[in-house]
Motif scaffolding. Structure first.
Motif, PDB file in Angstrom:
ATOM      1  N   ASN A   7       4.528   0.170   9.042  1.00 17.95           N
ATOM      2  CA  ASN A   7       3.132   1.349   9.105  1.00 17.95           C
ATOM      3  C   ASN A   7       3.390   1.962   8.066  1.00 17.95           C
ATOM      4  O   ASN A   7       4.093   3.828   9.148  1.00 17.95           O
ATOM      5  CB  ASN A   7       2.262   0.971   9.815  1.00 17.95           C
ATOM      6  N   CYS A   8       2.649   2.714   6.647  1.00 16.98           N
ATOM      7  CA  CYS A   8       2.654   4.011   6.361  1.00 16.98           C
ATOM      8  C   CYS A   8       1.936   4.661   6.781  1.00 16.98           C
ATOM      9  O   CYS A   8       0.967   5.900   5.316  1.00 16.98           O
ATOM     10  CB  CYS A   8       3.853   4.137   4.822  1.00 16.98           C
ATOM     11  N   THR A   9       0.494   4.313   7.051  1.00 10.95           N
ATOM     12  CA  THR A   9      -0.623   5.069   7.080  1.00 10.95           C
ATOM     13  C   THR A   9       0.122   6.909   7.506  1.00 10.95           C
ATOM     14  O   THR A   9       1.023   6.911   8.134  1.00 10.95           O
ATOM     15  CB  THR A   9      -1.448   4.820   8.643  1.00 10.95           C
ATOM     16  N   THR A  19      -4.118   0.199   8.355  1.00 10.98           N
ATOM     17  CA  THR A  19      -3.874  -1.220   7.478  1.00 10.98           C
ATOM     18  C   THR A  19      -3.678  -1.955   8.426  1.00 10.98           C
ATOM     19  O   THR A  19      -2.845  -2.973   8.367  1.00 10.98           O
ATOM     20  CB  THR A  19      -2.648   0.360   6.401  1.00 10.98           C
ATOM     21  N   VAL A  76       5.696  -4.015   4.651  1.00 11.61           N
ATOM     22  CA  VAL A  76       5.029  -2.962   4.246  1.00 11.61           C
ATOM     23  C   VAL A  76       3.838  -2.716   4.422  1.00 11.61           C
ATOM     24  O   VAL A  76       3.215  -2.821   3.412  1.00 11.61           O
ATOM     25  CB  VAL A  76       5.966  -1.684   2.791  1.00 11.61           C
ATOM     26  N   SER A  78       0.825  -0.152   3.414  1.00 12.04           N
ATOM     27  CA  SER A  78       0.046   0.874   2.852  1.00 12.04           C
ATOM     28  C   SER A  78      -1.077   1.355   2.954  1.00 12.04           C
ATOM     29  O   SER A  78      -1.723   0.238   2.223  1.00 12.04           O
ATOM     30  CB  SER A  78       0.602   1.627   1.926  1.00 12.04           C
ATOM     31  N   PRO A  85       0.793   4.393  -3.572  1.00 13.33           N
ATOM     32  CA  PRO A  85       1.239   4.345  -1.710  1.00 13.33           C
ATOM     33  C   PRO A  85       0.857   6.370  -1.068  1.00 13.33           C
ATOM     34  O   PRO A  85       1.245   7.148  -2.002  1.00 13.33           O
ATOM     35  CB  PRO A  85       2.604   4.661  -2.603  1.00 13.33           C
ATOM     36  N   SER A  86       1.011   5.946  -0.404  1.00 12.34           N
ATOM     37  CA  SER A  86       1.442   7.179   1.196  1.00 12.34           C
ATOM     38  C   SER A  86       2.159   7.729   0.832  1.00 12.34           C
ATOM     39  O   SER A  86       3.486   6.783   0.669  1.00 12.34           O
ATOM     40  CB  SER A  86       0.638   6.423   2.688  1.00 12.34           C
ATOM     41  N   ALA A  89       4.865   6.778   2.501  1.00 16.37           N
ATOM     42  CA  ALA A  89       5.183   4.982   1.863  1.00 16.37           C
ATOM     43  C   ALA A  89       6.521   5.588   1.265  1.00 16.37           C
ATOM     44  O   ALA A  89       7.713   4.894   1.323  1.00 16.37           O
ATOM     45  CB  ALA A  89       4.356   4.282   1.532  1.00 16.37           C
ATOM     46  N   VAL A 120      -2.009  -3.825   1.962  1.00 13.88           N
ATOM     47  CA  VAL A 120      -2.729  -2.469   1.212  1.00 13.88           C
ATOM     48  C   VAL A 120      -3.497  -2.219   2.328  1.00 13.88           C
ATOM     49  O   VAL A 120      -4.840  -2.885   1.630  1.00 13.88           O
ATOM     50  CB  VAL A 120      -2.201  -2.362  -0.353  1.00 13.88           C
ATOM     51  N   ILE A 134       5.410  -0.662  -4.315  1.00 10.99           N
ATOM     52  CA  ILE A 134       6.235  -0.352  -3.479  1.00 10.99           C
ATOM     53  C   ILE A 134       7.334  -1.996  -3.573  1.00 10.99           C
ATOM     54  O   ILE A 134       8.074  -2.141  -2.883  1.00 10.99           O
ATOM     55  CB  ILE A 134       5.524  -1.143  -2.006  1.00 10.99           C
TER      56      ILE A 134
END
Length: 201
Positions: A7-9, A19, A76, A78, A85-86, A89, A120, A134
């Motif tokens: 998790n790329c929060t 996400t 993934v 994000s 993307p974050s 990420a 996403v 990504i």
């Protein structure tokens, strides 16, 4: 079979993550197929910028790297920020760049014979762009990206409710997420039986 959800929060725990909420639909569908699911939220870890697997010191990436290599499926998740993307990420992908030069016992890149997909969310446009960025990077690293290996939710352009605050778009995002899990599992299962062989000149 194992799956790792990254998790790329931008939000550290215990803050709620949109996400994470949508990714849970995909995780549940994989678990129904007998997949063991692992989760990591990078905002909780000390992962400095770089393009190597281990920067030493308090770098938490080596542990994440080990979990990547222990999983046949990578998802993934994000958020969309400014249509992209974050930043977390992007940092993840930069750290994964080192995997290009890491090989398995048969000399294939370590990401070969593993599959990946993308989740996403965002209350703005840009989900397809985030998915393509990504997915493209993961393909470069060596992951196999099955067809329809993504799902997303967005409120649409402009400000609006976040994912947990509305039912808007949930039915489509969830059904697409379950299809994503089906496709990830099917291709991962096929690669276990018939892996991509080493390339010989």
């Amino acid at each position: 079979m194992k799956a790792l959800f990254i998790n790329c929060t931008l939000k550290p725990s215990p803050e709620s993550s949109n996400t994470e909420a949508l990714a849970a639909v995909v995780a549940e569908a994989l678990e129904e197929r007998g997949v063991v699911v692992d989760h990591v939220r990078l905002a909780d870890l000390d992962v400095p910028p770089g393009v190597v697997t281990d920067l030493g010191g308090d770098d938490a990436w080596p542990t994440v790297h080990e979990r990547l290599l222990d999983a046949q499926i990578l998802v993934v998740a994000s958020p969309t920020w400014l249509g992209r993307p974050s930043s977390i990420a992007q940092r993840m992908l930069e750290r994964m760049d080192a995997m290009l030069s890491e090989t398995s016992s048969d000399d294939t890149p370590v990401a070969y014979n593993r599959v990946a997909g993308v989740v996403v969310t965002g209350n703005e446009d840009g989900a397809h762009h985030v998915i393509s960025e990504i997915s493209g990077a993961l393909g470069d690293i060596g992951y196999t990206i099955p067809g329809q290996a993504w799902t997303y939710w967005n409120q649409g352009p402009g400000p609006g409710d976040e994912y947990p605050q509305t039912e808007h778009g949930h039915e489509w995002a969830h059904s697409t997420g379950r299809l994503m899990a089906h496709n990830l599992y099917a291709v991962a299962s096929a690669l276990l039986v018939s892996p991509v062989p080493p390339h010989r000149e």
